[in-house]
Scaffold this active site. Sequence first.
Site, PDB file in Angstrom:
ATOM      1  CG  ASP A 101      37.624  37.842  51.799  1.00 55.83           C
ATOM      2  OD1 ASP A 101      38.132  37.474  50.718  1.00 55.83           O
ATOM      3  OD2 ASP A 101      38.127  37.604  52.913  1.00 55.83           O
ATOM      4  N   GLY A 102      35.759  36.115  49.829  1.00 64.38           N
ATOM      5  CA  GLY A 102      35.324  34.726  49.792  1.00 64.38           C
ATOM      6  C   GLY A 102      35.078  34.177  48.393  1.00 64.38           C
ATOM      7  CG  HIS A 114      37.661  36.891  41.418  1.00 68.61           C
ATOM      8  ND1 HIS A 114      37.639  37.157  42.767  1.00 68.61           N
ATOM      9  CD2 HIS A 114      38.901  36.373  41.160  1.00 68.61           C
ATOM     10  CE1 HIS A 114      38.816  36.815  43.300  1.00 68.61           C
ATOM     11  NE2 HIS A 114      39.590  36.331  42.344  1.00 68.61           N
ATOM     12  CG  LEU A 169      24.018  54.137  45.120  1.00 71.80           C
ATOM     13  CD1 LEU A 169      23.929  54.085  46.647  1.00 71.80           C
ATOM     14  CD2 LEU A 169      23.805  52.720  44.562  1.00 71.80           C
ATOM     15  NE  ARG A 212      44.270  38.002  46.376  1.00 68.67           N
ATOM     16  CZ  ARG A 212      43.026  37.676  46.663  1.00 68.67           C
ATOM     17  NH1 ARG A 212      42.256  37.163  45.714  1.00 68.67           N
ATOM     18  NH2 ARG A 212      42.542  37.856  47.864  1.00 68.67           N
TER      19      ARG A 212
HETATM   20  C1  IPE Z   1      40.451  42.198  51.034  1.00 66.43           C
HETATM   21  O1  IPE Z   1      40.338  40.845  50.758  1.00 66.43           O
HETATM   22  C2  IPE Z   1      40.471  42.980  49.779  1.00 66.43           C
HETATM   23  C3  IPE Z   1      39.281  42.887  48.915  1.00 66.43           C
HETATM   24  C4  IPE Z   1      38.166  42.272  49.145  1.00 66.43           C
HETATM   25  C5  IPE Z   1      39.410  43.579  47.686  1.00 66.43           C
HETATM   26  P1  IPE Z   1      41.569  39.833  50.893  1.00 66.43           P
HETATM   27  O2  IPE Z   1      41.014  38.487  50.729  1.00 66.43           O
HETATM   28  O3  IPE Z   1      42.656  40.234  49.971  1.00 66.43           O
HETATM   29  O4  IPE Z   1      42.040  40.115  52.395  1.00 66.43           O
HETATM   30  P2  IPE Z   1      43.133  39.357  53.299  1.00 66.43           P
HETATM   31  O5  IPE Z   1      44.462  39.594  52.681  1.00 66.43           O
HETATM   32  O6  IPE Z   1      42.754  37.909  53.325  1.00 66.43           O
HETATM   33  O7  IPE Z   1      42.997  39.995  54.633  1.00 66.43           O
HETATM   34  C1  IPE Z   2      37.761  38.655  47.415  1.00 63.77           C
HETATM   35  O1  IPE Z   2      37.757  37.267  47.312  1.00 63.77           O
HETATM   36  C2  IPE Z   2      38.052  39.317  46.096  1.00 63.77           C
HETATM   37  C3  IPE Z   2      39.349  39.999  46.044  1.00 63.77           C
HETATM   38  C4  IPE Z   2      40.225  40.097  46.994  1.00 63.77           C
HETATM   39  C5  IPE Z   2      39.665  40.611  44.782  1.00 63.77           C
HETATM   40  P1  IPE Z   2      39.072  36.413  47.507  1.00 63.77           P
HETATM   41  O2  IPE Z   2      39.694  36.225  46.164  1.00 63.77           O
HETATM   42  O3  IPE Z   2      39.942  37.026  48.527  1.00 63.77           O
HETATM   43  O4  IPE Z   2      38.468  35.052  48.015  1.00 63.77           O
HETATM   44  P2  IPE Z   2      39.096  34.078  49.111  1.00 63.77           P
HETATM   45  O5  IPE Z   2      39.334  34.895  50.336  1.00 63.77           O
HETATM   46  O6  IPE Z   2      40.355  33.535  48.534  1.00 63.77           O
HETATM   47  O7  IPE Z   2      38.051  33.046  49.290  1.00 63.77           O
HETATM   48 MG    MG Z   3      40.096  36.790  50.549  1.00 60.22          MG
END
Ligand code: IPE
Ligand code: IPE
Ligand code: MG
Length: 252
Positions: free
Chosen positions: A23-24, A40, A134, A74
Amino acid sequence: MANEHISSTPRTRLPRHVAVIMDGNGRWAKQRHLPRFAGHRSGLESVRSMVKLCLHYRIEALTLFAFSSENWRRPKEEVGLLMNLFMTALDKEVGKLHKNGIRLRIVGDTDAFSPELQRRIADAESLTRDNTALTLAVAVNYGGRWDITEAARSLAAAVASGEIRPEDITPDALGERLALSELPEPDLFIRTGGEQRISNFLLWQLAYTELYFTPLLWPEFREAGFEAALDSFASRQRRFGKTGDQVEQEDA
Ligand code: IPE
Ligand code: IPE
Ligand code: MG
């Protein structure tokens, strides 16, 4: 490949299976005034780092959450770009994964994908199915509730057909019907990006997993971030309901 981030001290307590919520990415891109997609794309480099370190430490399995069943909410454009990135990465990396002895598994409700993508997934899985260095599991269109629901449905069908009786439904019987049932349950869960939640990832399988949350954003996680998570894991005492004294005696 340069291994300057890989620590040279041998590790003792290592996880067999690591599961990650990557995430992030979006926030990483925003900080740099870049489109979310750049985050991404950059995140892929952290995937490569983790795979490399898992091979180095002979970790058996790595499960990565790439797209949740909720991520369809999204903007359409981002969903499309994410699907494209997944398809391109699959095509581009599968040869390299195979060469490195990695078995690829895709888990999630893949029925939602185009027939073309489903075919590529099946090809990549069958090419790498006998590899043993792995297991890399990628969760796409995955949801923990979906997973448990599918297992429940399969048990119900087995009861309806007379194959099993209702009293044969045990935690083990349900667990065997879940995604990744062929792997040991995750020992270490990592979530980058600062959020401290499970977001419908592996709900059943995480029952006794050690949880590790880091504010690092996924594109900046890389080898150093993973080493820190492994350090944290090594420092924990896993008691599984027992007392600390019992566990110490067993370990002695
Ligand atoms: C969780 O991340 C799913 C993945 C990393 C694929 P999100 O960024 O979508 O999670 P929420 O909705 O903020 O909890
Ligand atoms: C995680 O990063 C990747 C996916 C959920 C596909 P995010 O796209 O959720 O990144 P933030 O949370 O908006 O920073
Ligand atoms: Mg996220």
